[in-house]
Design a protein around this motif. Sequence first.
Motif, mmCIF file in Angstrom:
data_model
loop_
_atom_site.group_PDB
_atom_site.id
_atom_site.type_symbol
_atom_site.label_atom_id
_atom_site.label_comp_id
_atom_site.label_asym_id
_atom_site.label_seq_id
_atom_site.Cartn_x
_atom_site.Cartn_y
_atom_site.Cartn_z
ATOM 1 N N MET A 16 49.173 44.500 47.332
ATOM 2 C CA MET A 16 47.896 44.528 47.661
ATOM 3 C C MET A 16 47.375 45.930 47.226
ATOM 4 S SD MET A 16 47.008 42.000 49.489
ATOM 5 C CE MET A 16 45.647 42.527 50.197
ATOM 6 N N ALA A 17 48.103 47.174 47.319
ATOM 7 C CA ALA A 17 47.419 48.178 46.889
ATOM 8 C C ALA A 17 47.183 48.198 45.306
ATOM 9 C CB ALA A 17 48.722 49.290 46.895
ATOM 10 N N VAL A 18 48.092 47.581 44.402
ATOM 11 C CA VAL A 18 47.682 47.318 43.012
ATOM 12 C C VAL A 18 46.630 46.472 42.525
ATOM 13 C CG1 VAL A 18 50.047 48.366 42.641
ATOM 14 C CG2 VAL A 18 49.438 45.964 42.472
ATOM 15 N N ALA A 19 46.240 45.526 43.418
ATOM 16 C CA ALA A 19 45.364 44.435 43.401
ATOM 17 C C ALA A 19 44.096 44.979 42.548
ATOM 18 C CB ALA A 19 45.029 43.511 44.238
ATOM 19 N N PRO A 20 43.452 45.924 43.243
ATOM 20 C CA PRO A 20 42.222 46.323 42.544
ATOM 21 C C PRO A 20 42.488 46.925 41.125
ATOM 22 C CG PRO A 20 42.354 47.434 44.715
ATOM 23 C CD PRO A 20 43.828 46.905 44.358
ATOM 24 N N GLU A 21 43.745 47.377 40.535
ATOM 25 C CA GLU A 21 43.827 47.654 39.299
ATOM 26 C C GLU A 21 44.376 46.473 38.427
ATOM 27 O OE1 GLU A 21 43.388 50.695 38.373
ATOM 28 O OE2 GLU A 21 42.741 51.131 40.328
ATOM 29 N N ILE A 22 44.425 45.377 38.870
ATOM 30 C CA ILE A 22 45.151 44.327 38.014
ATOM 31 C C ILE A 22 43.962 43.589 37.443
ATOM 32 C CG2 ILE A 22 45.997 41.727 38.445
ATOM 33 C CD1 ILE A 22 47.847 42.952 40.531
ATOM 34 N N GLY A 23 43.914 43.314 36.341
ATOM 35 C CA GLY A 23 42.789 42.693 35.542
ATOM 36 C C GLY A 23 41.974 43.818 34.704
ATOM 37 N N ARG A 24 42.622 45.018 34.434
ATOM 38 C CA ARG A 24 42.027 46.055 33.622
ATOM 39 C C ARG A 24 42.748 45.958 32.266
ATOM 40 N NH1 ARG A 24 38.994 49.690 36.680
ATOM 41 N NH2 ARG A 24 39.589 49.974 38.865
ATOM 42 N N ALA A 25 43.046 44.927 31.968
ATOM 43 C CA ALA A 25 43.798 44.822 30.443
ATOM 44 C C ALA A 25 42.584 44.550 29.407
ATOM 45 C CB ALA A 25 44.925 43.733 30.385
ATOM 46 N N GLY A 26 41.709 44.180 29.933
ATOM 47 C CA GLY A 26 40.535 43.815 29.086
ATOM 48 C C GLY A 26 40.294 42.426 28.570
ATOM 49 N N ASP A 27 39.555 42.054 27.759
ATOM 50 C CA ASP A 27 39.265 40.794 27.150
ATOM 51 C C ASP A 27 40.184 40.447 25.920
ATOM 52 O OD1 ASP A 27 38.535 38.159 26.364
ATOM 53 O OD2 ASP A 27 36.314 38.478 26.565
ATOM 54 N N TRP A 28 41.177 39.794 25.931
ATOM 55 C CA TRP A 28 42.081 39.915 24.573
ATOM 56 C C TRP A 28 41.571 38.911 23.878
ATOM 57 C CZ3 TRP A 28 47.008 42.053 23.710
ATOM 58 C CH2 TRP A 28 47.387 43.047 24.442
ATOM 59 N N VAL A 81 49.739 44.211 34.541
ATOM 60 C CA VAL A 81 50.770 44.249 35.968
ATOM 61 C C VAL A 81 50.319 43.152 36.725
ATOM 62 C CG1 VAL A 81 51.218 45.615 37.875
ATOM 63 C CG2 VAL A 81 50.965 46.853 35.854
ATOM 64 N N GLY A 82 51.402 42.503 37.503
ATOM 65 C CA GLY A 82 51.038 41.508 38.335
ATOM 66 C C GLY A 82 51.975 41.448 39.335
ATOM 67 N N GLY A 83 52.025 40.364 40.302
ATOM 68 C CA GLY A 83 52.860 40.180 41.217
ATOM 69 C C GLY A 83 52.995 38.864 41.853
ATOM 70 N N GLU A 84 54.288 38.583 42.701
ATOM 71 C CA GLU A 84 54.311 37.260 42.722
ATOM 72 C C GLU A 84 55.065 37.429 44.411
ATOM 73 O OE1 GLU A 84 55.177 34.686 38.841
ATOM 74 O OE2 GLU A 84 56.789 35.328 40.191
ATOM 75 N N VAL A 85 54.804 36.466 45.298
ATOM 76 C CA VAL A 85 55.583 36.125 46.297
ATOM 77 C C VAL A 85 56.134 34.656 46.352
ATOM 78 C CG1 VAL A 85 54.637 38.024 48.100
ATOM 79 C CG2 VAL A 85 53.552 35.840 47.872
ATOM 80 N N VAL A 114 52.550 41.207 28.902
ATOM 81 C CA VAL A 114 51.514 41.400 27.830
ATOM 82 C C VAL A 114 50.905 40.171 27.438
ATOM 83 C CG1 VAL A 114 51.523 41.944 25.498
ATOM 84 C CG2 VAL A 114 53.388 42.982 26.920
ATOM 85 N N PRO A 115 49.553 40.057 28.153
ATOM 86 C CA PRO A 115 48.970 39.002 28.012
ATOM 87 C C PRO A 115 48.124 38.860 26.747
ATOM 88 C CG PRO A 115 47.909 40.268 29.358
ATOM 89 C CD PRO A 115 49.080 40.892 29.018
ATOM 90 N N TYR A 116 48.361 37.784 26.096
ATOM 91 C CA TYR A 116 47.287 37.452 24.855
ATOM 92 C C TYR A 116 46.389 35.960 25.134
ATOM 93 C CZ TYR A 116 46.085 36.469 20.127
ATOM 94 O OH TYR A 116 44.923 36.458 18.855
ATOM 95 N N ALA A 117 45.294 36.084 25.028
ATOM 96 C CA ALA A 117 44.531 34.874 25.634
ATOM 97 C C ALA A 117 43.485 34.755 24.275
ATOM 98 C CB ALA A 117 43.697 35.010 26.573
ATOM 99 N N VAL A 118 43.346 33.575 23.807
ATOM 100 C CA VAL A 118 42.619 33.103 22.591
ATOM 101 C C VAL A 118 42.003 31.754 22.767
ATOM 102 C CG1 VAL A 118 44.251 32.900 21.231
ATOM 103 C CG2 VAL A 118 41.951 33.271 20.244
ATOM 104 N N ARG A 119 40.822 31.399 22.814
ATOM 105 C CA ARG A 119 40.369 30.177 22.634
ATOM 106 C C ARG A 119 40.814 29.297 23.908
ATOM 107 N NH1 ARG A 119 40.999 31.365 17.288
ATOM 108 N NH2 ARG A 119 39.195 31.287 16.055
ATOM 109 N N PHE A 128 60.356 41.047 35.095
ATOM 110 C CA PHE A 128 59.965 41.364 36.580
ATOM 111 C C PHE A 128 61.194 41.977 37.321
ATOM 112 C CE2 PHE A 128 61.536 37.099 36.127
ATOM 113 C CZ PHE A 128 62.672 36.923 37.128
ATOM 114 N N GLY A 129 60.944 42.521 38.597
ATOM 115 C CA GLY A 129 61.894 42.908 39.677
ATOM 116 C C GLY A 129 61.345 42.978 40.842
#
Length: 207
Positions: A16-28, A81-85, A114-119, A128-129
């Motif tokens: 929950m704490a890192v959620a505001p920072e998730i998504g800052r990787a930009g538009d790949w 950075v992501g997370g799972e339960v 390391v996300p790579y998104a195209v078309r 993960f850990g």
Amino acid sequence: MHAATRSIGLVAGLLMAVAPEIGRAGDWSTGDVGDQLPAPPSVYLLVGGGVTDFTRSVVKDRFGVGGAWDLRLGIGSRSYVGGEVAYVGSFRRGAGADPDLGSSGAEGVLRLQVPYAVRGWLVEPFVFGGIGWSHLSLRNAAPDVKSTDDIGVIPFGGGLTVGYGNLLLDARFTYRSSFSEDLAVAAGPGSKDFSQWGISASVGYEF
């Protein structure tokens, strides 16, 4: 068990704490990494299964290779950075006349990826850990034998997520180190060590 439960709560709070920072990787997809405004955290659901086996021979020899399944709720599928339960379970047949062993539990992990998104496509290697808890249950055990136990697990590993549109396919290798074990399925050193590996594949949907 209580220590593992508190640890899972700590991981959930961390997510929950890192959620505001998730998504800052930009538009790949445009190549302008880091130049875009932060995107809302992407949430996804995965369901899958695979195989698992213990690592210590004294425990491994008492059971066959097990089937495993999981249900995962994640956040940050297109971020660094992501997370799972997750809910995780498994079942192993006993060797010969030995009792069968079932398990079910929960875990939380942080993902570095390391996300790579195209078309419309997404290709994302990750590691993960985290921390978790598992309830073990021997089935058809002798009346004088302890048949249940609650243990802590430390899951870590790596994998690859491939997506198209909202559809996600996920493959991973997981090693789970165990602690706080009381159940002994054999005699001798290592009989209470339930550390194990697993290989799984999942299909999911990104919201």
